[in-house]
Design a protein around this motif. Structure first.
Motif, PDB file in Angstrom:
ATOM      1  N   SER A 160      -2.068 -14.427   8.354  1.00  0.00           N
ATOM      2  CA  SER A 160      -2.252 -13.314   8.436  1.00  0.00           C
ATOM      3  C   SER A 160      -1.933 -12.600   7.234  1.00  0.00           C
ATOM      4  CB  SER A 160      -1.589 -12.543   9.808  1.00  0.00           C
ATOM      5  OG  SER A 160      -0.132 -12.396   9.361  1.00  0.00           O
ATOM      6  N   ARG A 161      -2.580 -11.519   6.948  1.00  0.00           N
ATOM      7  CA  ARG A 161      -2.437 -10.653   5.929  1.00  0.00           C
ATOM      8  C   ARG A 161      -0.767 -10.183   5.680  1.00  0.00           C
ATOM      9  NH1 ARG A 161      -2.354  -4.889   6.251  1.00  0.00           N
ATOM     10  NH2 ARG A 161      -2.254  -3.781   4.027  1.00  0.00           N
ATOM     11  N   SER A 162      -0.209  -9.699   6.805  1.00  0.00           N
ATOM     12  CA  SER A 162       1.109  -9.217   6.471  1.00  0.00           C
ATOM     13  C   SER A 162       1.964 -10.400   6.321  1.00  0.00           C
ATOM     14  CB  SER A 162       1.409  -8.746   8.046  1.00  0.00           C
ATOM     15  OG  SER A 162       1.353  -9.608   9.041  1.00  0.00           O
ATOM     16  N   GLU A 181       4.618 -10.777   2.992  1.00  0.00           N
ATOM     17  CA  GLU A 181       6.051 -10.828   3.093  1.00  0.00           C
ATOM     18  C   GLU A 181       6.368 -12.081   2.290  1.00  0.00           C
ATOM     19  OE1 GLU A 181       6.968 -11.982   7.005  1.00  0.00           O
ATOM     20  OE2 GLU A 181       6.485 -10.179   7.897  1.00  0.00           O
ATOM     21  N   ARG A 182       5.537 -12.900   1.835  1.00  0.00           N
ATOM     22  CA  ARG A 182       5.958 -14.328   1.073  1.00  0.00           C
ATOM     23  C   ARG A 182       5.492 -14.154  -0.376  1.00  0.00           C
ATOM     24  NH1 ARG A 182       5.570 -14.925   6.386  1.00  0.00           N
ATOM     25  NH2 ARG A 182       7.087 -16.586   7.215  1.00  0.00           N
ATOM     26  N   ILE A 203      -7.143  -5.620   6.467  1.00  0.00           N
ATOM     27  CA  ILE A 203      -7.804  -5.281   5.224  1.00  0.00           C
ATOM     28  C   ILE A 203      -8.752  -4.214   4.972  1.00  0.00           C
ATOM     29  CG2 ILE A 203      -8.675  -6.119   3.085  1.00  0.00           C
ATOM     30  CD1 ILE A 203      -7.742  -8.924   4.064  1.00  0.00           C
ATOM     31  N   PRO A 204      -8.446  -3.101   4.286  1.00  0.00           N
ATOM     32  CA  PRO A 204      -9.424  -1.963   4.293  1.00  0.00           C
ATOM     33  C   PRO A 204     -10.837  -2.545   3.605  1.00  0.00           C
ATOM     34  CG  PRO A 204      -7.352  -1.583   3.370  1.00  0.00           C
ATOM     35  CD  PRO A 204      -7.276  -3.045   3.453  1.00  0.00           C
ATOM     36  N   PHE A 205     -11.741  -1.950   4.640  1.00  0.00           N
ATOM     37  CA  PHE A 205     -13.164  -2.499   4.313  1.00  0.00           C
ATOM     38  C   PHE A 205     -14.113  -1.423   4.059  1.00  0.00           C
ATOM     39  CE2 PHE A 205     -17.154  -4.737   5.366  1.00  0.00           C
ATOM     40  CZ  PHE A 205     -17.134  -5.777   4.668  1.00  0.00           C
ATOM     41  N   GLY A 237       0.787  -4.467  -4.057  1.00  0.00           N
ATOM     42  CA  GLY A 237       0.844  -5.824  -3.784  1.00  0.00           C
ATOM     43  C   GLY A 237      -0.471  -6.321  -3.424  1.00  0.00           C
ATOM     44  N   GLU A 238      -1.604  -5.566  -3.349  1.00  0.00           N
ATOM     45  CA  GLU A 238      -2.909  -6.160  -2.849  1.00  0.00           C
ATOM     46  C   GLU A 238      -3.925  -5.961  -3.671  1.00  0.00           C
ATOM     47  OE1 GLU A 238      -3.550  -6.199   1.709  1.00  0.00           O
ATOM     48  OE2 GLU A 238      -2.158  -4.627   1.459  1.00  0.00           O
TER      49      GLU A 238
END
Length: 458
Positions: free
Chosen positions: A79-81, A85-86, A328-330, A354-355
């Motif tokens: 997942s995105r989250s 995190e990583r 994810i904003p679209f 961070g995206e």
């Protein structure tokens, strides 16, 4: 600092290379077990020189700090989250995979398809292997005036001897060999001055072994708006396109068994067939004229004059849009991830920490393969600037071992770069006895098995 790049096509590789050069470590993910995106599953099989760009990407993969994980789908296994995190940064580079639709009656009839599906089918994309395309009709209509439209039109009329030495998927080779299509009509809603072909693609149509190219000279009589724009504002590619089209219109037919008609100022109105859901029997089109809007931009306007073109196959190639991923904003209107210069933004235009985004899913489907290199540089510059300002993600679980353990749990069959090299060697070995660059494995299970075996077919 480690970055996750999601999508192993050209934009993903250019981004990875520049991040590595800036001192980051990179994990490159792809939904398929194989890398290279549209270079493998989109570029026409009879264009091997374009595919040779993968040698550049192989050099990137050999650099320290690079890892590849194929067969990992964002929104499915990970997942995105979890990525946020990583990793200190996540870059979305997964392209625009959905065809734009015409929005006309009959579009979903049997025999009416998006060009993306057709291209994926003959290129051996695992998600398209089982699709069926009936090529027994004598006339096909391709809607669109770009390079993909030219590619599918050309594929429909190539002689089997031209396809034999390519990496066209085996299941498609047999269908093309038995195809009945003798004529392909390409429709553009605007005029020749607005066509989006590149010069080499358009020129190549005149070099086919068994197909003549036809252009009605009347279609090349430009309206005053288009002529003025062509004379004063058009780039050299557009001017050369019009010259090539005029040369085609002056050609005498050579009596070839197949032909391609290039028609302009035509818009599809309805795809016809027997009954409500019968197969395609034709397409109703309306003639257009070019008008200048209040903003000065030229647009096609319907005249009301209509005609029916009998056909048994319709392939639309009118553009692409991205597929939204949860969280994810679209931007639904544009069909891309919402962003400002590569920084992913919320609805209020605030950048998300961070995206980032790169490639077609950032800017829309435009440009050629090399266009993605500069696009990647622009986004990587933002990542470097944000790193200097301590504005990336905190990445509480960014260690190599913890990421590998997490991925092994989420997708035990994830394919590494070494696994891809085993697939590559296997496919090349299958193709070598037949004088082909490779015979593609087209099912996910076969690809994963080949990645594990490491056994050459030689």
């Amino acid at each position: 600092m480690r970055v996750a790049v999601i999508g192993a096509g050209p934009s993903g590789f250019y981004t990875a290379d520049q991040l590595l050069g800036a001192g980051f470590e990179v994990d490159l993910f792809d939904a398929l077990p194989t890398p290279f995106g549209l270079v493998r599953s989109g570029v026409a099989p009879d264009h091997p020189k374009i595919k040779s760009v993968t040698r550049v990407y192989e050099k990137t993969a050999a650099k320290p700090g690079f890892r590849f994980f194929g067969g990992v789908i964002l929104g499915n296994q990970v997942s995105r989250s979890e990525l946020i995190e990583r990793y200190h940064a996540v870059v979305y580079a997964f392209g625009t995979s959905d065809d734009r639709r015409l929005g006309i009656p009959g579009e979903d009839r049997p025999g009416s398809h998006g060009a993306t599906e057709f291209v994926a089918w003959y290129n051996g994309h695992p998600e398209a292997t089982e699709l069926g395309f009936d090529l027994t009709c004598d006339r096909a209509v391709v809607i669109g005036n770009g390079n993909v439209a030219i590619d599918v039109a050309r594929m429909l009329v190539l002689d089997p001897s031209e396809l034999a030495p390519t990496d066209t998927a085996d299941h498609a080779l047999g269908v093309f060999a038995m195809a009945g299509v003798k004529e392909v009509v390409m429709l553009g809603r605007r005029g020749p001055a607005q066509a989006a072909f590149t010069n080499p693609e358009l020129r190549e149509l005149g070099e086919l072994a068994r197909a003549d190219v036809h252009v009605d000279p009347a279609d090349l009589e430009l309206d005053e708006h288009s002529q003025t724009w062509l004379d004063n504002e058009a780039d050299p590619t557009t001017k050369r396109n019009v010259e090539l089209l005029r040369a085609y219109s002056a050609r005498e037919p050579t009596g070839q068994s197949h032909r391609i008609w290039l028609r302009f100022l035509c818009s599809p109105v309805e795809i016809l067939g027997e009954g409500d859901d019968g197969a395609v029997t034709g397409i109703r089109v309306v003639r257009n004229r070019i008008e200048a809007g209040d903003d000065g931009r030229l647009r096609a306007v319907a005249t009301g004059a209509e005609e029916v073109i009998p056909c048994g196959l319709v392939l639309r190639s009118i553009g692409y849009r991205g597929r939204p991923v949860e969280g994810i904003p679209f931007d639904e209107r544009a069909g891309v991830i919402r962003n400002e210069g590569g920084r992913v933004c919320d609805e209020d235009g605030r950048p998300l920490r961070g995206e980032y985004v790169v490639g077609w899913i950032k800017r829309g489907p435009s440009g050629v393969i090399g266009t993605n290199k500069k696009d990647a540089a622009d986004t990587v510059a933002k990542i470097v600037a944000d790193a200097e300002q301590s504005a990336l993600s905190t990445a509480t679980a960014a260690g190599d071992e913890s990421i590998e353990a997490w991925l092994a749990e989420r997708e035990p069959q994830a394919v590494t770069w070494a696994g891809w090299q085993a697939i590559d060697e296997h496919e090349r070995g299958l193709g070598e006895p037949h004088g082909r660059p490779r015979v593609k494995l087209v099912r996910l299970a076969e690809l994963v098995d080949a990645s594990r075996s490491g056994v050459s077919a030689r």
